[in-house]
Design an enzyme around this catalytic site. Structure first.
Site, PDB file in Angstrom:
ATOM      1  CG  ASP A  34      41.946  27.986  41.676  1.00 15.18           C
ATOM      2  OD1 ASP A  34      41.983  29.178  41.799  1.00 15.18           O
ATOM      3  OD2 ASP A  34      40.590  26.839  41.886  1.00 15.18           O
ATOM      4  CB  ALA A 123      28.511  45.248  42.810  1.00 12.23           C
ATOM      5  CE1 TYR A 153      29.819  35.621  44.702  1.00 14.61           C
ATOM      6  CE2 TYR A 153      28.954  37.279  43.994  1.00 14.61           C
ATOM      7  CZ  TYR A 153      29.703  36.979  43.489  1.00 14.61           C
ATOM      8  OH  TYR A 153      31.413  37.158  43.333  1.00 14.61           O
ATOM      9  CE  LYS A 196      30.373  37.691  37.114  1.00 16.70           C
ATOM     10  NZ  LYS A 196      31.549  38.573  38.139  1.00 16.70           N
ATOM     11  CB  ALA A 197      26.608  40.501  30.780  1.00 20.04           C
ATOM     12  NE  ARG A 298      25.087  45.394  42.248  1.00 21.04           N
ATOM     13  CZ  ARG A 298      24.295  43.864  42.151  1.00 21.04           C
ATOM     14  NH1 ARG A 298      25.089  42.890  41.245  1.00 21.04           N
ATOM     15  NH2 ARG A 298      23.694  44.171  42.720  1.00 21.04           N
TER      16      ARG A 298
HETATM   17  P1  NAD Z   1      36.441  32.633  39.655  1.00 19.58           P
HETATM   18  O1  NAD Z   1      35.299  31.599  39.518  1.00 19.58           O
HETATM   19  O2  NAD Z   1      37.970  32.706  38.291  1.00 19.58           O
HETATM   20  O3  NAD Z   1      37.875  32.201  40.671  1.00 19.58           O
HETATM   21  C1  NAD Z   1      38.022  32.259  41.497  1.00 19.58           C
HETATM   22  C2  NAD Z   1      39.046  30.925  41.639  1.00 19.58           C
HETATM   23  O4  NAD Z   1      38.191  29.920  43.879  1.00 19.58           O
HETATM   24  C3  NAD Z   1      38.433  29.392  40.732  1.00 19.58           C
HETATM   25  O5  NAD Z   1      39.527  29.537  40.538  1.00 19.58           O
HETATM   26  C4  NAD Z   1      38.306  28.437  41.459  1.00 19.58           C
HETATM   27  O6  NAD Z   1      39.042  27.178  41.809  1.00 19.58           O
HETATM   28  C5  NAD Z   1      38.828  28.890  43.319  1.00 19.58           C
HETATM   29  N1  NAD Z   1      38.327  27.908  44.486  1.00 19.58           N
HETATM   30  C6  NAD Z   1      36.928  28.078  44.499  1.00 19.58           C
HETATM   31  N2  NAD Z   1      36.328  27.024  45.384  1.00 19.58           N
HETATM   32  C7  NAD Z   1      37.721  26.941  45.930  1.00 19.58           C
HETATM   33  C8  NAD Z   1      38.089  25.740  46.992  1.00 19.58           C
HETATM   34  N3  NAD Z   1      37.815  25.907  47.746  1.00 19.58           N
HETATM   35  N4  NAD Z   1      39.566  25.568  46.866  1.00 19.58           N
HETATM   36  C9  NAD Z   1      40.287  26.296  46.219  1.00 19.58           C
HETATM   37  N5  NAD Z   1      40.123  27.624  45.433  1.00 19.58           N
HETATM   38  C10 NAD Z   1      38.902  27.741  45.254  1.00 19.58           C
HETATM   39  O7  NAD Z   1      36.274  34.153  40.087  1.00 19.58           O
HETATM   40  P2  NAD Z   1      36.844  35.675  39.569  1.00 19.58           P
HETATM   41  O8  NAD Z   1      36.162  36.307  38.356  1.00 19.58           O
HETATM   42  O9  NAD Z   1      38.041  35.515  39.233  1.00 19.58           O
HETATM   43  O10 NAD Z   1      36.936  36.118  40.645  1.00 19.58           O
HETATM   44  C11 NAD Z   1      37.400  36.266  41.828  1.00 19.58           C
HETATM   45  C12 NAD Z   1      37.492  37.105  42.942  1.00 19.58           C
HETATM   46  O11 NAD Z   1      36.661  38.051  42.815  1.00 19.58           O
HETATM   47  C13 NAD Z   1      35.834  36.431  43.509  1.00 19.58           C
HETATM   48  O12 NAD Z   1      35.884  36.420  45.200  1.00 19.58           O
HETATM   49  C14 NAD Z   1      34.783  37.112  43.012  1.00 19.58           C
HETATM   50  O13 NAD Z   1      33.470  36.254  44.262  1.00 19.58           O
HETATM   51  C15 NAD Z   1      35.112  38.056  42.987  1.00 19.58           C
HETATM   52  N6  NAD Z   1      34.243  38.593  42.483  1.00 19.58           N
HETATM   53  C16 NAD Z   1      34.523  38.933  40.818  1.00 19.58           C
HETATM   54  C17 NAD Z   1      34.080  39.370  40.397  1.00 19.58           C
HETATM   55  C18 NAD Z   1      33.720  39.202  38.902  1.00 19.58           C
HETATM   56  O14 NAD Z   1      32.969  40.298  37.858  1.00 19.58           O
HETATM   57  N7  NAD Z   1      35.020  38.841  38.133  1.00 19.58           N
HETATM   58  C19 NAD Z   1      32.764  40.699  40.484  1.00 19.58           C
HETATM   59  C20 NAD Z   1      32.812  40.585  41.744  1.00 19.58           C
HETATM   60  C21 NAD Z   1      33.841  40.312  42.396  1.00 19.58           C
END
Ligand code: NAD
Length: 336
Positions: A34, A123, A153, A196-197, A298
């Protein structure tokens, strides 16, 4: 039995951190990569190796994905809550950063002959026109096209899920693709605009003093469903252990209005507080941009997941919020 080796990209984040912990607890050898440290988990608790790396840089991606590793989970993305994704101000970064990461990762997974790769879509890739009726949104997997996500996004997620599926077809990369619907729980972003919400409501309830009222963005009649983190991880692992490539929804079918979510947060806080909606001109004047509420409705549709994987999430939203509140309260207290 040989120890399974896994790499979790984005394991310094909310879902990746929980996934890493679960896999480490199950006896896997876990490498996390990360761009930042995990804010809330001790690294030893979740992995054997934590590599700080910017995955937009192909050199780092080459370094973090070893030859023939059993599994890679690609969760790294430039993302956030409504306050980050829907204002328009971060569109270029969101698309550019996440697309670069996914292009690098899929390429390296293919070269290194990774056993199986999980990609987390969202989603947010579903078309806006199916989500205008708050009582009856359609998020069936087959409703994705003609595409018209309501945010950049969502467009990037759609592109990247297609990218992983194309590598599956052309290079036999064994992929699993899921579309997450609003995951929440402890150790997640709870403040700062990317939350998030559910985290926002629980935080506001925790911060609000007796007899005071907190803000709920929009008219609060927009609907969503929210999935507790443990059930998200269980769903990911069940899909990874199945033959079903996807894309498939991972979410809850318990749809609530945002006002209902606020009511739940208030009831869990056990405080004598209320909320008020802030929308339209009033919001614009206060924050300087349009109220970023996203689509009107949604909800996850779990028919496909159930039929292909034979299981579905069970935990009621209220119970997940009850488990999350003490952690949010602790963060609020610490910040004071
Ligand atoms: P989060 O933001 O907590 O985790 C994403 C991680 O990616 C972060 O720790 C961030 O530092 C890392 N990251 C970003 N850019 C980076 C880079 N250039 N190099 C290395 N690391 C990098 O988000 P999350 O809620 O844990 O989501 C995880 C995945 O699930 C994401 O792809 C997100 O789009 C997807 N997602 C999450 C949700 C949700 O409700 N949390 C819903 C739909 C999709």
């Amino acid at each position: 039995m040989k120890q399974k080796k896994v790499v979790i990209l984005g394991g310094g984040g909310f879902i990746g951190g929980h996934l890493a912990k679960r896999l480490k607890d199950e006896g896997c050898h876990v490498r996390v990569a990360d761009i930042k440290n995990h804010e809330f988990f001790d690294h030893q608790e979740i992995c054997h190796e934590f590599i700080k790396a910017d995955l937009r840089d192909p050199k780092f991606v080459e370094l973090v994905i070893p030859d023939k590793v059993d599994e890679v989970y690609q969760l790294a993305a430039d993302m956030g809550g409504a306050g980050y994704i829907f204002t328009g101000e971060n569109d270029a970064n969101v698309m550019h950063n996440s697309a670069l990461i996914n292009l690098n990762v899929v390429h390296q997974c293919s070269i290194k002959k990774v056993g199986r790769v999980f990609y987390s879509s969202s989603a947010c890739m579903y078309p806006e026109y199916n989500q205008n009726d708050p009582d009856n949104p359609n998020c069936e997997e087959s409703s994705a096209y003609p595409a018209n996500p309501d945010s950049e996004y969502g467009w990037e997620k759609l592109f990247s899920e297609r990218l992983f599926l194309a590598f599956n077809r052309n290079y036999n990369l064994d992929v699993r693709v899921a579309r997450f619907h609003n995951i929440f729980g402890p150790q997640g972003t709870w403040t700062g605009g990317k939350e998030k919400a559910p985290a926002a409501m629980l935080r506001k309830a925790a911060e609000t003093g007796s007899n005071a009222s907190f803000e709920v963005w929009g008219d609060g009649l927009q609907t969503r469903s929210f999935l507790y983190i443990d059930e998200c991880i269980e769903s990911v692992l069940r899909q990874m252990n199945s033959d079903f490539i996807g894309p498939v929804n991972i979410g809850s079918e318990e749809m609530v209005t945002i006002n209902k979510l606020a009511e739940m947060a208030i009831s869990i806080s056990n405080k004598n507080i209320s909320f008020h909606n802030i929308d339209g001109k009033e919001f614009q004047e206060k924050y300087g941009y349009e109220c970023p509420v996203g689509v009107r409705g949604r909800n996850s549709d779990n028919k496909l997941f159930k039929s292909k994987i034979g299981w579905e999430p069970q935990k009621p939203l209220f119970d997940g919020l009850v488990e999350t509140y003490p952690w949010i309260l602790e963060q609020v207290e610490k910040q004071k």
